[in-house]
Design an enzyme around this catalytic site. Structure first.
Site, PDB file in Angstrom:
ATOM      1  N   SER A  91       0.833  -1.193   0.000  1.00  0.00           N
ATOM      2  CA  SER A  91       0.000   0.000   0.000  1.00  0.00           C
ATOM      3  C   SER A  91       0.880   1.261   0.000  1.00  0.00           C
ATOM      4  O   SER A  91       1.723   1.423  -0.878  1.00  0.00           O
ATOM      5  CB  SER A  91      -0.948  -0.053   1.201  1.00  0.00           C
ATOM      6  OG  SER A  91      -1.954   0.921   1.102  1.00  0.00           O
ATOM      7  N   ASP A 212      -8.888  -6.301  -4.514  1.00  0.00           N
ATOM      8  CA  ASP A 212      -8.668  -5.091  -3.724  1.00  0.00           C
ATOM      9  C   ASP A 212      -9.744  -4.067  -4.092  1.00  0.00           C
ATOM     10  O   ASP A 212      -9.877  -3.687  -5.256  1.00  0.00           O
ATOM     11  CB  ASP A 212      -7.267  -4.543  -4.022  1.00  0.00           C
ATOM     12  CG  ASP A 212      -6.840  -3.425  -3.097  1.00  0.00           C
ATOM     13  OD1 ASP A 212      -7.716  -2.736  -2.532  1.00  0.00           O
ATOM     14  OD2 ASP A 212      -5.621  -3.229  -2.947  1.00  0.00           O
ATOM     15  N   HIS A 240      -7.222  -5.991  -0.142  1.00  0.00           N
ATOM     16  CA  HIS A 240      -6.094  -5.067   0.004  1.00  0.00           C
ATOM     17  C   HIS A 240      -5.080  -5.589   1.022  1.00  0.00           C
ATOM     18  O   HIS A 240      -3.872  -5.402   0.833  1.00  0.00           O
ATOM     19  CB  HIS A 240      -6.602  -3.691   0.429  1.00  0.00           C
ATOM     20  CG  HIS A 240      -5.543  -2.645   0.449  1.00  0.00           C
ATOM     21  ND1 HIS A 240      -4.942  -2.159  -0.695  1.00  0.00           N
ATOM     22  CD2 HIS A 240      -4.943  -1.995   1.485  1.00  0.00           C
ATOM     23  CE1 HIS A 240      -4.028  -1.253  -0.376  1.00  0.00           C
ATOM     24  NE2 HIS A 240      -4.007  -1.139   0.937  1.00  0.00           N
TER      25      HIS A 240
END
Length: 294
Positions: A91, A212, A240
């Site tokens: 991320s 995601d 995610h």
């Protein structure tokens, strides 16, 4: 398993990996994958970035993105001469490993972006952050007047957009340990694009999480198209938080996957194999109230 309990032969052939967490999280989010990889004998680190996880600093103690990323930069700086590490950024952690590759390209064997921001070398550094197509941040709290501007990912946003396939107990763990953080957009806008000669020269791998709902697959592939990538792999059933929703696949230990995601990267880099992913720093004891603490 401590490093002293790993057979010498395993240590000699192991890979050093440094796993970097995303916004509001800490090294704790890798506890499942980390446990699997420590058992495989890999030399690993999962640093809490500044004001994250168990790090004692408040967000105001890390006013710049470099301050925030300092634990990772210090880890690379401290590597013995001639040793390199595989960096794995998840991320917002993709921005941190990009900075690390820019600062220490000779110490980075490869940069693995796990459903992560991956900047190119032509655009402003923050372009990948500013153009991410999240239409509804739901109950996320943003304070542009804080120094640095802060963000706290809301519980419903986390549940529905980040953890929708992850076990309920991991969502509960996140709600106990999550902290306020920043995307450091204004600070990073003052820096030039990452250079082709340094960050751009580091071998890159992108791992796509196809389910995601925050950083959707289409956007992940847009970033992949923006900069040369040595390898692209897919995780079909990961949200995610791929390290929590599909840890065995990510670590390369799933009995139902003959060619697990990161095992398939073996032999990709000269004098380097990525057999698994990472190891555990371990779950620390945290104390947190329901208030947003800067």
């Amino acid at each position: 398993m401590s490093s002293s309990s790993v057979p010498a032969a395993a240590v000699a052939t192991s890979t050093r990996l440094i796993l970097v967490h995303g916004t509001g999280h800490g090294g704790w989010c890798w506890y499942k994958v980390a446990t699997l990889l420590r058992a495989a004998g890999h030399r690993v680190d999962a640093p809490d970035l500044a004001a994250c996880g168990a790090d004692a600093r408040r967000l105001s103690d890390a006013p710049t993105f470099e301050d925030y990323t300092r634990p990772l930069l210090d880890a690379l700086r401290g590597l013995p001469d001639g040793e390199r590490a595989v960096l794995v950024g998840h991320s917002f952690g993709g921005m941190s490993i990009a900075l690390a590759a820019e600062e220490f390209p000779d110490k980075v064997a490869a940069a693995v972006f796990l459903t992560a921001f991956m900047p190119d070398c032509a655009s402003p550094r923050t372009r990948v952050i500013e153009t991410v197509p999240v239409s509804d941040w739901m109950d996320t709290v943003v304070d542009g007047g804080h120094a640095p501007p802060s963000v706290f990912l809301g519980p419903e946003f986390v549940r529905r957009k980040l953890y929708q396939l992850s076990p309920e107990e991991d969502y509960t763990l996140c709600q106990s340990l999550a902290r306020v953080s920043s995307y450091y957009v204004a600070d990073q806008q003052q820096r030039p694009p990452f250079s082709a000669a340094r960050y751009g020269a580091v071998s890159k791998v992108y791992v796509v999480a196809k389910r995601d709902l925050a950083m959707v697959e289409e956007y992940q592939r847009q970033m992949i198209a923006g900069i040369p990538v040595a390898e692209v792999r897919e995780m079909a059933d990961a949200d995610h938080m791929a390290m929590l929703s599909a840890p065995e696949e990510l670590a390369g230990t799933s009995p139902t996957s003959p060619t697990p995601t990161l095992n398939r990267l073996r032999g990709l880099f000269t004098n380097l194999y990525i057999e698994c992913l990472f190891s555990v720093v371990g779950l620390c004891t945290y104390t947190r109230t329901n208030e947003i603490i800067y």
